[in-house]
Design an enzyme around this catalytic site. Structure first.
Site, PDB file in Angstrom:
ATOM      1  N   LYS A   1      -4.820   3.767  -0.184  1.00  0.00           N
ATOM      2  CA  LYS A   1      -4.417   2.760   0.789  1.00  0.00           C
ATOM      3  C   LYS A   1      -4.638   1.363   0.215  1.00  0.00           C
ATOM      4  O   LYS A   1      -5.546   1.168  -0.617  1.00  0.00           O
ATOM      5  CB  LYS A   1      -5.263   2.886   2.060  1.00  0.00           C
ATOM      6  CG  LYS A   1      -5.134   4.175   2.848  1.00  0.00           C
ATOM      7  CD  LYS A   1      -6.125   4.166   3.990  1.00  0.00           C
ATOM      8  CE  LYS A   1      -6.074   5.456   4.789  1.00  0.00           C
ATOM      9  NZ  LYS A   1      -4.849   5.580   5.578  1.00  0.00           N
TER      10      LYS A   1
ATOM     11  N   ARG B   1      -4.482  16.569   8.555  1.00  0.00           N
ATOM     12  CA  ARG B   1      -3.840  17.809   9.005  1.00  0.00           C
ATOM     13  C   ARG B   1      -4.225  18.993   8.120  1.00  0.00           C
ATOM     14  O   ARG B   1      -4.178  20.130   8.565  1.00  0.00           O
ATOM     15  CB  ARG B   1      -2.324  17.613   9.040  1.00  0.00           C
ATOM     16  CG  ARG B   1      -1.679  17.415   7.680  1.00  0.00           C
ATOM     17  CD  ARG B   1      -0.304  16.799   7.775  1.00  0.00           C
ATOM     18  NE  ARG B   1      -0.382  15.433   8.261  1.00  0.00           N
ATOM     19  CZ  ARG B   1       0.688  14.684   8.514  1.00  0.00           C
ATOM     20  NH1 ARG B   1       1.900  15.173   8.326  1.00  0.00           N
ATOM     21  NH2 ARG B   1       0.551  13.457   8.954  1.00  0.00           N
TER      22      ARG B   1
END
Length: 491
Positions: free
Chosen positions: A238, A312
């Site tokens: 990021k 996830r």
């Protein structure tokens, strides 16, 4: 964080007034109060307050404006604003606000301060338990929310997977729950390859936290919380600005623990299980890579399209384990996608379930308890966006649309036997303070689910969903989703 159980003569009265009720209430108050209010220009507008003196000049009471009860915008949490308006002291409700239990809860939740790194904190006003309010229940909820907020607010240097494990075990021990932990290489030996892959680059070993409470023959409710204690994005790193709030990427785990605390403290008649895959998505020589392919506990193979979609992956293994015992209700919580925030903003978490009756109940409880949610569809045609040419699934979609929906569809592939399943895509943060919601960490959906589980599995509990025949209008239909990794810092 508590309510004073007995009102005393020293407790100062708070009068709640609306445009409709102010004329009548003004007539019942001493004439000098009415004159002081007039001289001060007080009007009974929502959120307007006035501290008025007595004949001696000493502080004697408070006027606080509310919206008319029938107003669609009436906020039952508005009385919590008084915590930041009033000087320290003891107060009582002189008359009932629109929803006394939510007003008292908002007072306690507004009193929350994260003081772990502060040398001293300010003294805050206290509230006597309002008449007719279940003070034990209000305090139970406030204490559980405080637990979750403290976990989310704690920075990653003091809350890694090891510290999250310690917090979970402390809660389990408090209520005599049975717990087990699988750490490090044992994750591979016990078939949790995705949890291991995501967390192996950190110097703090990945782990699966598992505890169970309640009679084994009771209805089974399983909570799964994403416990990514910090998310750098992995090798798909990021930008710095997007990492600033990544201490909150374990907000799903904090929500699961807060809800578990409510359930166990209330002794609800269920078999509760809590599963938290706790990892740090770090970068090192053995970090998992884009293009890698891993097996999952379910047997499906996963191609890694983006290492910043790690939540996830750890949830997939935990959900597969939870699903193996076919729980009556399986709930997962995760700060999963930026797409959810683009669609619905920070205050309105989307949820997904294929059970229409359950969805209606969730919406009804959320509306009644000022714990709002919005249902989004598990849209089957979008499942093909997760196709991989070399594996059973890719962990990200092939396009930039519907990021929250495709994430939910990914998780759905790992749930097969549960009688009911619901997924919440949370933000777990309040960007700017509101009554009952100080700026910082937030436990979303916990209160509504505590009420729903209590109703669903307790025959003695009144049916809230039956009582709420007319749910107020919901926000307008959201626009298209943006890519989950595009702008929002939540992975």
């Amino acid at each position: 964080m508590s309510l004073r159980r007995q009102a005393t003569d020293k407790a100062l009265p708070i009068w709640f007034v609306t445009a409709e009720t102010w004329p009548q209430i003004r007539e019942t108050l001493p004439p000098y109060v009415s004159l002081f209010a007039q001289a001060s220009g007080f009007e009974p507008h929502a959120g307007r307050s006035l501290v008025y003196p007595g004949p001696s000049g000493a502080f004697e009471g408070v006027l606080f404006g509310l919206e008319n009860k029938a107003a669609a915008t009436a906020d039952p949490f508005l009385p919590g604003r008084l915590v930041s308006l009033l000087p320290a002291g003891l107060y009582r409700f002189a008359n009932a606000p629109h929803t006394p239990d939510l007003a008292a809860l908002s007072w306690l939740l507004s009193s929350y301060r994260f003081t772990r790194y502060k040398s001293q904190g300010a003294e805050l006003p206290e509230l006597c338990a309002p008449e007719g309010v279940d003070a034990d229940r209000v305090e139970r909820i406030a204490e559980a929310v405080t637990l979750g907020r403290d976990l989310i607010n704690t920075p990653a240097n003091d809350l890694g997977p090891d510290s999250l494990e310690e917090a979970a075990l402390q809660l389990a021990t408090r209520y005599k729950a049975k717990s087990s932990i699988i750490r490090g290489e044992k994750l591979l030996q016990t078939n949790f390859p995705l949890i291991h892959a995501v967390g192996r680059a950190s110097d703090k070993a990945p782990r699966l936290i598992d505890f169970a409470w309640g009679p084994t023959d009771a209805p089974k409710v399983t909570l799964v919380g994403k416990g990514v204690c910090f998310d750098s994005g992995g090798l798909d790193i990021k930008p710095g600005s997007a990492m600033l709030l990544m201490k909150k990427d374990m907000g799903g785990a904090a929500t699961a623990l807060a809800l578990a605390a409510m359930i166990m403290d209330a002794q609800l008649p269920i078999r509760l299980r809590v599963l938290i895959p706790a990892v740090e998505n770090a970068i090192s020589g053995n970090a998992f890579r884009p293009g890698d392919i891993y097996p999952s506990r379910k047997g499906l193979t996963i191609e890694i399209g983006n290492t910043d979609a790690e939540g996830r992956l750890v949830l997939a293994d935990a959900l597969a384990l939870a699903d193996e015992e076919a729980p009556d209700l399986l709930i997962d919580f995760a700060t999963l996608t930026g797409a959810a925030r683009v669609a619905l903003g920070p205050d309105l978490p989307p949820f997904y379930t294929g059970d229409d009756a359950l969805a209606d109940a969730i919406t009804a409880h959320g509306t009644a308890l000022a714990d709002p949610v919005w249902r989004l569809p598990l849209w089957p045609p979008y499942a093909k966006l997760l196709d991989s040419k070399v594996a059973d699934l890719n962990n990200v979609s092939s396009g930039s649309f519907a990021g929250s929906i495709t994430a939910a569809l990914f998780l759905q592939r790992f749930v097969e036997k549960a009688k009911a399943w619901v997924h919440f895509d949370l933000y777990a943060w309040t960007p700017s303070a509101k009554p009952g919601h100080p700026e910082g960490a937030e436990i979303q959906v916990g209160r509504l689910l505590f009420s729903l589980i209590e109703e669903r599995f307790s025959l003695s509990s009144p049916s809230l969903t039956e009582a709420l025949q007319n749910v107020p209008p919901q926000p307008p239909e959201p626009g298209p989703f943006a890519d989950e990794n595009a702008k929002d810092p939540t992975p």
